[in-house]
Scaffold this active site. Sequence first.
Site, short mmCIF file in Angstrom:
data_model
loop_
_atom_site.label_atom_id
_atom_site.label_comp_id
_atom_site.label_asym_id
_atom_site.label_seq_id
_atom_site.Cartn_x
_atom_site.Cartn_y
_atom_site.Cartn_z
N ILE A 177 -6.41 -55.62 49.36
CA ILE A 177 -7.40 -56.65 49.00
C ILE A 177 -8.38 -56.06 47.99
CG2 ILE A 177 -9.31 -58.06 49.85
CD1 ILE A 177 -7.80 -58.47 52.42
N PHE A 178 -8.55 -56.77 46.87
CA PHE A 178 -9.46 -56.33 45.81
C PHE A 178 -10.88 -56.79 46.14
CE2 PHE A 178 -11.52 -56.92 41.61
CZ PHE A 178 -11.46 -55.60 41.16
N TYR A 221 -14.95 -56.91 44.84
CA TYR A 221 -15.80 -56.78 43.66
C TYR A 221 -17.23 -57.26 43.93
CZ TYR A 221 -14.55 -61.74 43.31
OH TYR A 221 -14.35 -63.07 43.58
N GLY A 222 -17.48 -57.81 45.13
CA GLY A 222 -18.81 -58.27 45.52
C GLY A 222 -19.21 -57.67 46.84
N SER A 223 -19.63 -58.50 47.79
CA SER A 223 -20.11 -58.00 49.08
C SER A 223 -19.01 -57.31 49.89
CB SER A 223 -20.71 -59.14 49.91
OG SER A 223 -19.74 -60.14 50.19
N GLU A 228 -14.02 -65.99 53.29
CA GLU A 228 -14.10 -66.18 51.84
C GLU A 228 -13.64 -67.55 51.36
OE1 GLU A 228 -15.50 -64.15 49.78
OE2 GLU A 228 -15.87 -62.55 51.24
#
Length: 256
Positions: free
Chosen positions: A73-74, A76-78, A152
Amino acid sequence: MSGQPFRHLPALAGQIRSAAESRLRATDEVLAAWDAEANQRGLGPCWRWSNAALDASRRAVMAHHDGTQDLWIFAYGSLMWDPALHFTEVRRATLTGYQRRFSCKTTIGRGTVDQPGLVVALEPQGGACEGLVFRIDASLADQESQLFWRREMILGSYQPRFLQATTPQGSVRALALLSNPDHASHAAHLNLQETAAIIGRACGSHGTNLDYLQQLNVQLGRLGINDAYVRGLLHQIVDKPLPDPNGFRVPGQPVS
């Protein structure tokens, strides 16, 4: 987290919240609490996707994943500091052709109905987005992807896709959350000043929108990632007086 999940990034040991400590691990109990909060805020019983819709979306995307393989899993935020997942490995990762942008409206976690906040999404743009990838053991992929989807994809605000991400240890096929321009929460039209004005004032059940931005900046700093966009937002908020917030309210129907 079994084994040595931080073997590639020892500086992150103790800097990423465990699944047991996370408030964002969307178990049945946590999901019920979110529903109660949404009701209290007047968002109504249909504020989110139903459990059936969430699972249908998850199954459609996960059909493109070999269930015998580990799931990447990529982040890029929290997710970079609070993935709420049981993972066995974390790596630095880069996704080409996308940029991290505060382009997704929120009226619960980091905002309210009256003053929506903004969280990050992946916008298709030139360059690349640097972040992390988490490896989920194949035996836990079904369970962890379900909890990930609840967190998400609760509003359908993103487009989940499997994309190739590069890491220092080799390329991996990772699940990434792309922006959804057809969703009411999409706000990619905002310029840097407008975005900063919203982030500087919004606050929700998980804290201020500015705290979210600052946590992101700190985690990027730990990784040595130089994100000019994130630094530019902080400069606008911390170093410059903010304009009248009434001029920069996020338009559209309130969403989380």
